[in-house]
Design an enzyme around this catalytic site. Structure first.
Site, PDB file in Angstrom:
ATOM      1  N   THR A 106       4.513  -5.432   4.508  1.00 50.42           N
ATOM      2  CA  THR A 106       5.909  -5.578   4.902  1.00 50.42           C
ATOM      3  C   THR A 106       6.313  -4.360   5.699  1.00 50.42           C
ATOM      4  O   THR A 106       6.557  -3.302   5.145  1.00 50.42           O
ATOM      5  CB  THR A 106       6.807  -5.688   3.660  1.00 50.42           C
ATOM      6  OG1 THR A 106       6.189  -6.583   2.754  1.00 50.42           O
ATOM      7  CG2 THR A 106       8.159  -6.219   4.051  1.00 50.42           C
ATOM      8  N   THR A 182      -2.312  -1.960   3.862  1.00 54.32           N
ATOM      9  CA  THR A 182      -3.090  -0.746   4.099  1.00 54.32           C
ATOM     10  C   THR A 182      -4.440  -0.715   3.387  1.00 54.32           C
ATOM     11  O   THR A 182      -5.334   0.015   3.798  1.00 54.32           O
ATOM     12  CB  THR A 182      -2.304   0.499   3.654  1.00 54.32           C
ATOM     13  OG1 THR A 182      -1.950   0.343   2.284  1.00 54.32           O
ATOM     14  CG2 THR A 182      -1.069   0.688   4.503  1.00 54.32           C
ATOM     15  N   ASP A 183      -4.596  -1.484   2.319  1.00 55.88           N
ATOM     16  CA  ASP A 183      -5.845  -1.386   1.553  1.00 55.88           C
ATOM     17  C   ASP A 183      -7.091  -1.643   2.386  1.00 55.88           C
ATOM     18  O   ASP A 183      -8.092  -0.959   2.239  1.00 55.88           O
ATOM     19  CB  ASP A 183      -5.840  -2.372   0.383  1.00 55.88           C
ATOM     20  CG  ASP A 183      -5.066  -1.835  -0.811  1.00 55.88           C
ATOM     21  OD1 ASP A 183      -5.125  -2.464  -1.881  1.00 55.88           O
ATOM     22  OD2 ASP A 183      -4.407  -0.794  -0.669  1.00 55.88           O
ATOM     23  N   LYS A 261      -9.146   4.689   4.524  1.00 51.52           N
ATOM     24  CA  LYS A 261      -8.074   5.015   3.599  1.00 51.52           C
ATOM     25  C   LYS A 261      -8.656   5.930   2.527  1.00 51.52           C
ATOM     26  O   LYS A 261      -9.597   5.548   1.828  1.00 51.52           O
ATOM     27  CB  LYS A 261      -7.523   3.739   2.963  1.00 51.52           C
ATOM     28  CG  LYS A 261      -6.340   3.994   2.036  1.00 51.52           C
ATOM     29  CD  LYS A 261      -5.658   2.677   1.630  1.00 51.52           C
ATOM     30  CE  LYS A 261      -4.482   2.971   0.702  1.00 51.52           C
ATOM     31  NZ  LYS A 261      -3.679   1.807   0.408  1.00 51.52           N
TER      32      LYS A 261
END
Lengths: 460, 653
Positions: A106, A182-183, A261
């Site tokens: 989002t 983002t994962d 990440k």
């Protein structure tokens, strides 16, 4: 949606039914612990069936224990309608045209304070309402491709996204932004780097580490900087655009094949591994950190290659690992295995017979390093040399996840292992670099005096 | 006519006539080991720091497509927020880089006790909510907060004060500075657990507000689990009058400030209503107010007024705003020393961030810093008429633009209703604008945390720990015959339940028990003896030995000193000090010896001799013979009727 008891089950829904009330009823609830008045809200599906949720007049939500309820009386009904008034995104013929493709995550949201719902804001009008700065940068169009948590992204979504990018480039868009969770943003960035080759325009992936409903979210600055990159920069590559420091200062543009990440929650979680990022981008300017990037072109050509072989696995080696792990991959018809080995790329001896069997079965096996930084170098120790004899191919300094992605893509094009090797070891988008610069590995330890001095003299 | 009265000049009936209504929101820090949503140690404040983080706050749109008023205001200020982190009590949660950990159960239990003491209706399940704050006082931009109970009450005079709710929430950062477009905070205070007690606006006069605040403070402290010290409890007071608006005065640190603050706020509102009435009489409403603005940088380029000279040097703009039909109203008094123009100046300071004062000048100032010619020129640039008022402001392009719009907004509000504001308190009792009062709807569920059930079992455990309400205890102590001074000591002493136990089990005079357990122990603690660690069974043993006549009462301090520093049991300490109780015969013998030997000594003055002899005797007999006994024996021996200095022997405060 005709679900009168949204989310309630078991004892809770039985109580609501017995008392003749429903979700969105404005109700007076008499209990053994006192009286409460409020609107009955939906129940979260993972919560128990022992409580009903009321939104009180003071704005707080509370749970009322089912077995303390004496009576519930409906005094009104306030159904929620999530209709979002549209604002139009202003059009300026002098500004570049940028397309925002949504896959999930989002990037902007609105709040329905009456119910507490966080509603994604995604159309250009909604985004303009949330982040009006975008209109100063470009003319924005949006398209929602998917709406999944990024751990649920897979080959189907990658292919769809790549094809959508191809279509937009054909239409002459001047930059593309991709909203993504983002994962697995770095996985998607890698696959798009292979599936979308030599794009003429920037393709910028963006997300937010802190949910965009909160005032401190990184969402707005990420979106502004990503859009600015897509509209104005001349970096025609697949990039990830996320915070540099955790402070609200600037984003970094990372090459899609070398980014990862690195922290479960920090805003500054994305880092380029084994090299430096392409640029820093803030609201005011883009500062290039290197000049070896593919430049923007005015043509509309791009190579879209969406083949992908799903039967590829990553195996994370650990001491005392048993060969049956590899055996089961072989027996289940896997065509490719990426090993994340220890040190320079090692596994233990018991695995050798399984590796041999994989070689005999024509399975492509490549070695990467668990340490993430550094090259695979299997000549230095016996172990490495033995493993290479067994057909394991060193994958230089490709990150394990990127190697997995690339192997799936390579095997999607051909099953000829020699051709696969050629594809794997020829760097297309920076996934293998010839040199690691002195500043490619900068993990400084907290607590050491000079490090503490540095950390305390700049905004984190 | 504007009403300017000092506090004390009005009576209860005046406040009733005004329609004075006031409520309290009291925030009190809990004495827990750890913070509310993370495991950092709670409580200490530090001045040094190890790192800084920069953040900006952006408002979130509501589903109506609107921004909350406060949020919009804060966004307009475009502030940079800097957080100073000290590694001793900050982790990545405070930085808003890690999701919350489990709600601190110690904090929950303490909050539950207070909720029960306030007679609230308890919820079945706590739902954690996010309350948005855009001033930067919380790095995430929202505070995590929840309520445990609603609709309670406390007795006050002959009625009840309603308690709207009892909440448990995180404290915010401490502000270090707020200059121009940068605000700096320290994060040490962030996330310390707080309870928030909200009353209904049931107080009807300024002194009532202070008295109820005192009452609630005492009630919370009676649990013994509140943090004490300056700033550990803060009061927010809200005030309204008939026809006015609920205005909140935030962060009142000392309860004695409250009556003056509420008094002046009530009058301020009454005066704003007068002002509005005057505007309406002139035919000016919110809709019909006419205003226009013009740049007057050129016009004033040769002025002698130094704030504007400095602005010109910085290449700032000078803007003038004309408010039609406003003549005489800029100087309309609202509070002692503050007129309507000061409200405008406040808005310009807070929202446009023009905080070098003075930040405006206007056409109705007593000692105008501009010349008549300059005003004439400004007036004609604006085409101002004789019934109009003019305000001049200066700043950079963006800030001056914001300032002009805020001046017009405030003027329009003057013709409409008293704005919903949060005001800040000044020590003199008057207040200034702080921010637009947040809308009621800026709260929504925190989906990072699951709901926390409040089981019957947990409630029963809390009930078993409850102290009696202070008013009940005062009645009990009075019945025991304790003096008012001792009663006040005991009410706030955490050993009060133990005192009750002692008085009910031992044949001990309540006053003596109270003095020893409350005053003596505290006094020794202050002198550096760690009596706080003394366990109840040890104290009970000591008191029992006293009632058995093992030593005399003056021996208590020395015995307690030994018990607390050496850790000895009462019996050992008594023996070590040689406090074996002497019978009357032996006592008389010693007194006789001393009395006779010293008889011929100087000083001859009976008073002084008496005190000297008592001193010598008590040095020898302390703990073995009660002081009163020694005094009466000495009197016998000396054969005098000197009363001596017959102060009851007890430790000073």
């Amino acid at each position: 949606m005709n679900d009168l008891y949204k989310g309630y089950r078991g004892e809770a829904v039985a109580l609501l039914k017995a008392q003749g009330v429903r979700v969105w009823s404005d109700a007076d609830v008499t209990t053994t612990r006192g009286n409460f008045t409020g609107i009955i809200l939906p129940r979260s599906e993972t919560a128990d069936d022992q409580h009903i949720v009321l939104k009180l007049r003071n704005g707080y939500n509370v749970g009322i224990t089912v077995n303390t309820v004496i009576e519930i009386k409906e005094i009104g009904y306030k159904e929620a309608h999530y209709k979002i008034p549209e604002k139009e995104f202003p059009f300026d013929p002098r500004k570049p045209r940028v397309k925002l493709l949504g896959t999930g995550g989002t990037i902007a949201s609105r709040l329905d304070y009456r119910t507490g719902a966080v509603i994604p804001a995604f159309t250009p009008g909604e985004l303009y309402g949330s982040v009006p700065e975008l209109a100063d940068i470009c003319n924005l169009e949006t398209e929602k491709l998917y709406g999944v948590f990024s751990e649920n992204m897979g080959p189907e979504q990658w292919v769809g996204t790549a094809k959508a990018i191809g279509r937009e480039i054909e239409k002459g868009v001047q930059g593309i932004v991709i909203g993504h969770g983002t994962d697995t943003m770095h996985h998607t960035a890698a696959i798009l780097s292979f599936m979308v080759q030599n794009p003429p325009v920037p393709i910028v992936m963006v997300g937010s580490q802190r949910s965009s409903d909160r005032p401190s979210s990184d969402a707005a600055l990420n979106l502004i900087d990503a859009t600015k990159t897509a509209a104005e920069s001349d970096i025609a590559e697949v990039m990830v655009c996320m915070f540099g420091p955790t402070s609200d200062q600037y984003d970094l543009l990372h090459r899609g094949t070398r980014v990862r990440k690195m922290h479960s929650s920090y805003r500054s979680t994305f880092r380029t591994i084994g090299d430096i990022p392409i640029a820093m981008v803030s609201r005011e300017k883009i500062i290039l950190l290197r000049d070896d990037y593919k430049r923007r072109r005015t043509d509309k050509n791009v190579i879209i290659n969406t083949d992908f072989e799903e039967k590829v696995s990553i195996v994370y080696y650990y001491p005392n690992m048993k060969p049956d792990i590899i055996e089961s991959l072989i027996d289940n018809g896997y065509k490719g295995i990426i090993i994340a080995g220890t040190g320079l790329g090692h596994v233990n001896k018991p695995l050798y017979p399984a590796l041999r069997r994989a070689q005999e079965k024509g399975i492509a096996v490549y070695m990467t390093v668990q340490t993430l930084w550094g090259y695979v170098q299997m000549f230095v120790y016996d172990t490495g040399r033995d493993i290479m004899e067994l057909g394991v191919v060193p994958a230089a300094n490709m990150l394990p996840e990127v190697a997995y992605i690339k192997l799936g893509w390579a095997l999607g094009q051909t099953s000829n292992l020699t051709k696969v090797k050629e594809i794997m070891l020829t760097s297309i988008a920076g996934e293998i670099t010839e040199r690691e610069p002195h500043n490619g590995y900068l993990i400084y330890q907290g607590g050491i005096p000079e490090v503490e001095r540095f950390v305390s003299s700049y905004w984190k | 006519m504007p009403r300017i009265f000092d506090y004390g000049e009005l009576e209860e009936k005046d406040y009733l006539e005004l329609g004075f209504k006031s409520g309290l929101e009291i925030h009190q820090q809990l004495k827990t080991q750890k913070k509310l949503f993370c495991r950092c140690p709670a409580g200490d404040y530090f001045e040094d720091y190890d790192a800084e983080v920069l953040r900006h706050m952006r408002p979130t749109l509501s589903e109506l497509g609107e921004y909350d008023g406060t949020a919009l205001m804060e966004f307009k200020t475009r502030k940079e927020i800097i957080y100073q982190l000290n590694k001793r009590n900050v982790c990545t949660y405070e930085m808003d880089d890690t999701p919350p950990f489990e709600l601190n159960p110690e904090a929950l239990d303490i909050a539950l006790e207070v909720t029960l003491l306030l007679n609230c209706n308890l919820v079945g399940e706590l739902h954690i909510a996010r309350k948005q704050y855009l001033d930067g006082s919380i790095p995430a931009g929202f505070q995590r907060t929840t309520i445990l109970g609603t609709d309670g009450w406390v007795p006050y005079k002959d009625r009840r004060i309603g308690i709207r709710q009892l909440g448990l929430e995180e404290d915010a950062c401490r502000e270090v500075s707020d200059r121009g477009h940068r605000r700096v905070y320290k994060t040490d205070r962030l996330s310390i657990p707080l309870i928030e007690t909200v009353t209904y606006p049931d107080m009807r006069a300024p002194w009532e507000v202070a008295e109820v605040a005192e009452l609630l403070r005492e009630l919370a402290r009676s649990t013994g689990k509140m943090r004490t010290g300056i700033g550990r409890a803060r009061q927010d007071v809200n005030v309204s009058v008939e026809g006015g608006t609920r205005v909140e005065i935030k962060g009142v640190h000392r309860i004695p400030y409250i009556p003056r603050l509420t008094h002046f706020e009530a009058l301020r509102q009454a005066n704003l209503l007068e002002l509005r009435g005057e505007l309406h009489r002139r035919g000016v409403t919110k809709e019909t107010l006419k205003s226009n603005a013009a740049e007057v940088t050129e016009v004033l380029k040769n002025t002698a007024f130094s704030p504007i000279r400095r602005a010109l040097e910085r290449e700032w703009r000078v803007m003038a705003v004309n408010l039609a039909d406003f003549k005489g109203l800029l100087g309309f008094p609202l509070q002692p020393g503050r007129d309507f123009a000061s409200e405008i100046s406040d808005r310009v300071r807070v929202i446009a961030c023009l905080d070098e004062l003075p930040n405006i000048v206007h056409s109705e100032m007593m000692d105008s810093p501009l010349t008549t010619t300059e005003w004439k020129k400004v007036g004609s640039a604006l085409k101002a008429k004789k019934d109009d008022a003019v305000v001049i402001v200066w700043g950079d392009r963006k800030d001056s633009e914001t300032a002009v719009s805020e001046i017009i907004i405030r003027a329009r509000e003057a013709a409409d209703a008293i704005p919903n504001e949060t005001r800040q308190a000044f020590p003199s009792g008057i207040n200034g604008f702080e921010r637009i009062l947040p809308g009621p709807d800026r709260m929504y569920p925190d989906t990072d945390m699951p709901p926390v059930p409040l089981s019957e079992e947990r409630i029963e455990r809390a009930k078993s720990r409850l102290p009696h309400a202070p008013w009940e205890r005062r009645a009990y102590y009075k019945k025991l015959g304790l003096s008012p001074e001792i009663i006040e000591d005991l009410v706030s002493d955490r050993r009060a339940p133990f005192f009750k136990q002692v008085v009910e089990t031992l044949p001990l005079k309540p006053t003596l028990a109270a003095v020893i357990l409350s005053q003596t122990l505290k006094s020794l603690e202050r002198k550096g003896f760690p009596t706080a660690h003394l366990e109840e069974n040890a104290l009970l043993d000591l008191l029992r030995r006293f009632t058995d006549g093992e030593f005399a009462r003056e021996g208590f301090p020395d015995i307690l000193k030994l018990m607390s520093t050496e850790g000895w049991r009462p019996g050992e300490a008594i023996a070590k000090l040689g406090f074996v109780r002497l019978n009357d015969e032996d006592a008389r013998e010693i007194v006789q010896i001393v009395g006779r030997v010293e008889e011929s000594l100087e000083p001859r003055d009976p008073e002084k001799k008496w005190r000297y002899l008592m001193g010598v005797l008590m040095a020898e007999l302390r703990g073995r013979v009660p002081g009163e006994k020694v005094a009466s024996l000495l009197r016998e021996v000396l054969g005098t009727e000197i009363e001596g200095n017959r102060r009851p022997i007890r430790e000073g405060r």
